[in-house]
Design a protein around this motif. Structure first.
Motif, short mmCIF file in Angstrom:
data_model
loop_
_atom_site.label_atom_id
_atom_site.label_comp_id
_atom_site.label_asym_id
_atom_site.label_seq_id
_atom_site.Cartn_x
_atom_site.Cartn_y
_atom_site.Cartn_z
N MET A 149 0.80 -1.34 0.05
CA MET A 149 0.04 0.16 0.11
C MET A 149 0.92 1.23 -0.02
O MET A 149 0.50 2.23 -0.60
N VAL A 150 1.76 1.17 0.90
CA VAL A 150 2.82 2.51 1.16
C VAL A 150 3.51 2.65 -0.27
O VAL A 150 3.55 3.89 -0.96
N SER A 151 4.20 1.41 -0.83
CA SER A 151 4.90 1.50 -2.11
C SER A 151 3.80 2.13 -3.11
O SER A 151 4.31 3.00 -4.00
N SER A 152 2.73 1.76 -3.29
CA SER A 152 1.84 1.91 -4.43
C SER A 152 1.45 3.42 -4.22
O SER A 152 1.03 4.14 -5.46
N ALA A 153 1.36 3.88 -3.03
CA ALA A 153 0.96 5.38 -2.80
C ALA A 153 2.03 6.51 -3.59
O ALA A 153 1.59 7.62 -3.83
N PHE A 154 3.04 5.80 -3.82
CA PHE A 154 4.12 7.00 -4.56
C PHE A 154 4.10 6.56 -6.05
O PHE A 154 5.25 7.05 -6.58
N LYS A 155 3.45 5.50 -6.44
CA LYS A 155 3.67 5.08 -7.96
C LYS A 155 2.66 5.94 -8.93
O LYS A 155 1.67 6.57 -8.42
N SER A 156 3.04 5.79 -10.06
CA SER A 156 1.84 6.27 -10.90
C SER A 156 0.64 5.18 -10.97
O SER A 156 0.93 3.97 -10.70
N ALA A 157 -0.49 5.63 -11.66
CA ALA A 157 -1.70 4.87 -11.74
C ALA A 157 -1.35 3.70 -12.47
O ALA A 157 -1.79 2.40 -12.31
N GLU A 158 -0.28 3.54 -13.62
CA GLU A 158 0.00 2.53 -14.26
C GLU A 158 0.59 1.67 -13.61
O GLU A 158 0.80 0.45 -13.89
N ASP A 159 1.60 1.99 -12.77
CA ASP A 159 2.60 1.27 -12.32
C ASP A 159 2.28 0.20 -11.10
O ASP A 159 2.70 -0.65 -10.61
N VAL A 160 0.90 0.73 -10.55
CA VAL A 160 0.44 0.19 -9.43
C VAL A 160 0.30 -1.50 -9.61
O VAL A 160 0.36 -2.34 -8.78
N LEU A 161 -0.56 -1.59 -10.74
CA LEU A 161 -0.88 -2.96 -10.93
C LEU A 161 0.08 -3.83 -11.87
O LEU A 161 -0.26 -4.80 -12.72
N GLU A 162 1.26 -3.33 -11.97
CA GLU A 162 2.51 -3.86 -12.58
C GLU A 162 2.59 -5.35 -12.00
O GLU A 162 2.81 -5.59 -10.51
N VAL A 163 2.86 -6.41 -12.70
CA VAL A 163 3.28 -7.63 -12.34
C VAL A 163 4.51 -8.12 -13.14
O VAL A 163 4.56 -8.06 -14.43
N PRO A 164 5.57 -8.44 -12.59
CA PRO A 164 5.54 -8.73 -10.84
C PRO A 164 5.77 -7.42 -10.16
O PRO A 164 6.03 -6.61 -10.71
N VAL A 165 5.12 -7.50 -9.07
CA VAL A 165 5.41 -6.31 -7.98
C VAL A 165 6.64 -5.67 -8.11
O VAL A 165 7.78 -6.27 -7.71
N ARG A 166 6.86 -4.36 -8.29
CA ARG A 166 7.91 -3.70 -8.07
C ARG A 166 7.69 -2.77 -6.77
O ARG A 166 7.10 -1.73 -6.43
N TRP A 167 8.58 -3.19 -5.67
CA TRP A 167 8.24 -2.49 -4.20
C TRP A 167 9.04 -1.24 -4.30
O TRP A 167 8.50 -0.34 -3.41
N ILE A 168 10.08 -0.92 -5.00
CA ILE A 168 10.43 0.49 -4.97
C ILE A 168 10.12 1.18 -6.23
O ILE A 168 10.41 0.73 -7.31
N ASP A 209 -8.38 5.28 -9.63
CA ASP A 209 -6.88 5.83 -9.60
C ASP A 209 -6.47 4.77 -8.41
O ASP A 209 -6.48 5.37 -7.39
N TYR A 210 -5.82 3.91 -8.66
CA TYR A 210 -5.20 3.17 -7.19
C TYR A 210 -4.09 3.72 -6.82
O TYR A 210 -4.01 3.82 -5.46
N SER A 211 -3.45 4.69 -7.22
CA SER A 211 -2.38 5.24 -6.63
C SER A 211 -2.96 6.32 -5.75
O SER A 211 -2.18 6.46 -4.45
#
Length: 305
Positions: free
Chosen positions: A53-72, A268-270
């Motif tokens: 959740m905290v990592s996704s809060a700093f991402k763009s809307a497109e990167d939130v659902l990126e698989v595999p998960v990018r923690w940084i 807008d998940y971010s």
């Protein structure tokens, strides 16, 4: 005269005892290591969603659902927090307003719950009256009912008082609960009655005894009830959803349920994750401030029968 000579212990038996003690210590260390390993694994497993959740809060809307998960995040977007707080996504209302509503409701509920539960708990603990135990267990048993089963009658009561769609309607039903009264009663029962009798002999009124004797000695119970009431009120979703009809009175959980939907109904998940991160800060601060007395209260309650 015959003297009995004490023979030294057989070397083999001594070695076996030493080996047994060594094996016992090794086994206890191994068991302790397994316990810590299980606790660490459980802690990591529990914190993974929070970290995402905290990592996704700093991402763009497109990167939130990126698989595999990018923690940084590849690119940091702190502006998501500004959007989540002050962007008017709710027909002119912002998530900041909902946070303020939740803070007011949770704080007032916690304060009222502390005062009333200590007063009622004092009555149940130190005064004898007919039906005392029956009343206490009935009040405590009411907490076993699912909240959804009492929503309709509770709504009818609040509606008859003309308190629907108000902050007071969100606060009043939870200013006193059976659980808070039970905790207060159990703690006050551990206060020696001799203190109360001594105050009465000195001419103190019942109110003075409560204020000057009982309240100062119930610090751990006060903290425990305050933390439990604040967190329970902050996390309420069903009752605000039922009692609130205008967005002006929404609380943070209600705002979070709608925050992801923009004007085009695209999630807008971010921004949503940024708002969720913000929403955990007030209760976290409240808990950290009262952490030590809260833990002492739990320890004290564990020793009270």
């Amino acid at each position: 005269m015959t003297t009995l000579a004490t023979r030294p212990p057989v070397g083999g038996a001594t070695d076996r005892r030493r080996r047994g003690r060594g094996t016992g210590r090794t086994g206890s260390r191994l068991g302790l290591a397994v316990k810590y390993l299980v606790l660490v694994a459980f802690t990591v497993f529990s914190l993974l969603p929070l970290a995402w959740m905290v990592s996704s809060a700093f991402k763009s809307a497109e990167d939130v659902l990126e698989v595999p998960v990018r923690w940084i995040p590849k690119e940091w977007h702190p502006e998501n927090f500004v959007k989540a707080l002050v962007e008017p996504r709710f027909t002119g209302h912002t998530f900041l307003e909902f946070l303020i509503n939740s803070t007011i409701v949770a704080t007032v509920t916690a304060l009222a719950s502390v005062v009333l539960s200590i007063m009622v708990g004092y009555g149940f603990a130190k005064f004898r009256f007919k039906g005392r135990e029956a009343f206490m267990w009935t009040l405590l048993g009411s907490t076993l009912l699912p909240f959804s089963s009492v929503v309709i009658p509770l709504y009818l009561v609040i509606d008859s008082l003309a308190l629907t769609d108000t902050l007071a309607g969100l606060i009043i039903p939870f200013v006193i609960t059976g659980q808070a009264v039970f905790i207060s009663r159990q703690f006050i029962r551990g206060i020696p009655t001799a203190y109360i009798e001594a105050a009465r002999l000195d001419g103190a009124s019942e109110w003075a005894i409560f204020r000057l004797v009982i309240v100062p000695l119930t610090g751990p119970a006060v903290t425990t009830v305050a933390v439990m009431s604040f967190l329970f009120s902050w996390n309420q979703f069903l009752w605000p959803l039922v009692i609130t009809s205008s967005q002006e009175g929404f609380t943070a959980p209600l705002g979070l349920s709608m925050l992801g939907m923009g004007s085009t109904f695209n999630t807008d998940y971010s921004v949503w994750m940024a708002a969720s991160t913000i929403a955990i800060i007030p209760p976290l601060i409240f808990f950290l401030i009262l952490e030590r007395p809260y833990l002492r209260g739990l320890e004290a309650m564990a020793g009270i029968k």
